[in-house]
Design a protein around this motif. Sequence first.
Motif, PDB file in Angstrom:
ATOM      1  N   SER A  30       0.805  -1.211   0.000  1.00  0.00           N
ATOM      2  CA  SER A  30       0.000   0.000   0.000  1.00  0.00           C
ATOM      3  C   SER A  30       0.844   1.270   0.000  1.00  0.00           C
ATOM      4  O   SER A  30       0.319   2.356   0.001  1.00  0.00           O
ATOM      5  CB  SER A  30      -0.988  -0.008   1.157  1.00  0.00           C
ATOM      6  N   GLU A  31       2.179   1.128   0.047  1.00  0.00           N
ATOM      7  CA  GLU A  31       3.015   2.325  -0.059  1.00  0.00           C
ATOM      8  C   GLU A  31       2.964   2.914  -1.463  1.00  0.00           C
ATOM      9  O   GLU A  31       3.268   4.070  -1.670  1.00  0.00           O
ATOM     10  CB  GLU A  31       4.470   1.985   0.313  1.00  0.00           C
ATOM     11  N   VAL A 217      -4.544  10.959  -5.801  1.00  0.00           N
ATOM     12  CA  VAL A 217      -4.115   9.803  -4.997  1.00  0.00           C
ATOM     13  C   VAL A 217      -2.628   9.919  -4.659  1.00  0.00           C
ATOM     14  O   VAL A 217      -2.217   9.698  -3.505  1.00  0.00           O
ATOM     15  CB  VAL A 217      -4.378   8.477  -5.767  1.00  0.00           C
ATOM     16  N   LEU A 218      -1.815  10.280  -5.651  1.00  0.00           N
ATOM     17  CA  LEU A 218      -0.367  10.383  -5.415  1.00  0.00           C
ATOM     18  C   LEU A 218      -0.064  11.446  -4.353  1.00  0.00           C
ATOM     19  O   LEU A 218       0.774  11.239  -3.481  1.00  0.00           O
ATOM     20  CB  LEU A 218       0.365  10.713  -6.717  1.00  0.00           C
ATOM     21  N   LYS A 219      -0.799  12.546  -4.436  1.00  0.00           N
ATOM     22  CA  LYS A 219      -0.586  13.630  -3.463  1.00  0.00           C
ATOM     23  C   LYS A 219      -0.919  13.144  -2.044  1.00  0.00           C
ATOM     24  O   LYS A 219      -0.160  13.372  -1.108  1.00  0.00           O
ATOM     25  CB  LYS A 219      -1.483  14.813  -3.846  1.00  0.00           C
ATOM     26  N   LYS A 220      -2.061  12.451  -1.942  1.00  0.00           N
ATOM     27  CA  LYS A 220      -2.458  11.955  -0.610  1.00  0.00           C
ATOM     28  C   LYS A 220      -1.415  10.988  -0.056  1.00  0.00           C
ATOM     29  O   LYS A 220      -1.089  11.012   1.120  1.00  0.00           O
ATOM     30  CB  LYS A 220      -3.809  11.234  -0.717  1.00  0.00           C
ATOM     31  N   LYS A 221      -0.885  10.130  -0.925  1.00  0.00           N
ATOM     32  CA  LYS A 221       0.124   9.148  -0.485  1.00  0.00           C
ATOM     33  C   LYS A 221       1.381   9.864  -0.011  1.00  0.00           C
ATOM     34  O   LYS A 221       1.979   9.479   0.998  1.00  0.00           O
ATOM     35  CB  LYS A 221       0.489   8.208  -1.639  1.00  0.00           C
ATOM     36  N   GLN A 222       1.775  10.905  -0.768  1.00  0.00           N
ATOM     37  CA  GLN A 222       2.981  11.651  -0.383  1.00  0.00           C
ATOM     38  C   GLN A 222       2.783  12.325   0.968  1.00  0.00           C
ATOM     39  O   GLN A 222       3.656  12.287   1.829  1.00  0.00           O
ATOM     40  CB  GLN A 222       3.293  12.723  -1.430  1.00  0.00           C
ATOM     41  N   GLN A 223       1.589  12.919   1.146  1.00  0.00           N
ATOM     42  CA  GLN A 223       1.317  13.614   2.415  1.00  0.00           C
ATOM     43  C   GLN A 223       1.341  12.623   3.577  1.00  0.00           C
ATOM     44  O   GLN A 223       1.881  12.904   4.637  1.00  0.00           O
ATOM     45  CB  GLN A 223      -0.050  14.312   2.356  1.00  0.00           C
ATOM     46  N   LYS A 224       0.773  11.439   3.335  1.00  0.00           N
ATOM     47  CA  LYS A 224       0.732  10.417   4.383  1.00  0.00           C
ATOM     48  C   LYS A 224       2.152   9.968   4.737  1.00  0.00           C
ATOM     49  O   LYS A 224       2.502   9.842   5.902  1.00  0.00           O
ATOM     50  CB  LYS A 224      -0.089   9.224   3.887  1.00  0.00           C
ATOM     51  N   ALA A 225       2.965   9.774   3.690  1.00  0.00           N
ATOM     52  CA  ALA A 225       4.350   9.331   3.923  1.00  0.00           C
ATOM     53  C   ALA A 225       5.112  10.405   4.688  1.00  0.00           C
ATOM     54  O   ALA A 225       5.870  10.102   5.617  1.00  0.00           O
ATOM     55  CB  ALA A 225       5.023   9.023   2.589  1.00  0.00           C
ATOM     56  N   ALA A 226       4.882  11.675   4.318  1.00  0.00           N
ATOM     57  CA  ALA A 226       5.596  12.775   4.992  1.00  0.00           C
ATOM     58  C   ALA A 226       5.178  12.846   6.466  1.00  0.00           C
ATOM     59  O   ALA A 226       6.010  13.075   7.344  1.00  0.00           O
ATOM     60  CB  ALA A 226       5.300  14.089   4.292  1.00  0.00           C
TER      61      ALA A 226
END
Length: 229
Positions: A30-31, A217-226
Amino acid sequence: MLFMCHQMAMKKEAVAKLKAEELRRAQSASEIPIIWILGGPGCGKGTQCAKIVEKYGFTHLSSGDLLRNEVASGSDKGRKLQEIMSTGGLVSNDEVLSLLNDAITRSKGVSKGFLIDGYPREKNQGVEFEIRVAPADLALYFECSEDTMVQRIMARAAASAVKREDDNEKTIRARLQTFRQNTNAILELYDAKTLTINAERDVDDIFLEVIQAIDCVLKKKQQKAAAQC
Ligand code: AP5
């Protein structure tokens, strides 16, 4: 008695291990984005996936292609799959999900994202995928009238040198019926993560909407990772 208790404890431990392994796999998968591509036969799933791959470099896994590869291998299993596919019905999810899971496992670590094209085709497929593989981030549903879908498939069949066995009018009608029977339940269950896109437009206009959804979706994933750092 003691032996039975020991056996039960071993079984419990094995189940716990399996669950932990499934969870670990789900977390690592899910990463990167996992996107389901939904829509009836000929709505343009493969066409849009090709454009997504070109722009984002994602791994395109088409359930239909994976099944046709198995058929092309000439195996006994392939022959059985072909029989089902030529009736326009659905192959068992055990077959489809294990083909998808193997392909995902092979690409994990190098993939930038997965496009799961033609899956889920009924709601339990979605449920099993999210338990055994990983949660999907987004489902793109390409909505198209049946008349348009039939016309597109017939045109594709007429233009291609190698015609697909299921691209004849009788099987197309059966594929449409299978699609009709199962799709509302999928859309209801996954309403929160589904974007419905009008697929009766120019390929590039459709793609503009696809890009917006994937970028989100990519933006949300980046924000979550950050946030996890
Ligand atoms: P599968 O291979 O997935 O076939 P399908 O869903 O019927 O879809 P197609 O591949 O025919 O069409 P498409 O939507 O990709 O459209 P395309 O982009 O090619 O499945 C085949 C069978 O495998 C199933 O029936 C089932 O038996 C089995 N199966 C598969 N998945 C399964 C699962 N999860 N569980 C169980 N069984 C499973 O476009 C079509 C044509 O239209 C092309 O010529 C294209 O150039 C043209 N076109 C596309 N977009 C546009 C546009 N916007 N305007 C004009 N023309 C367009």
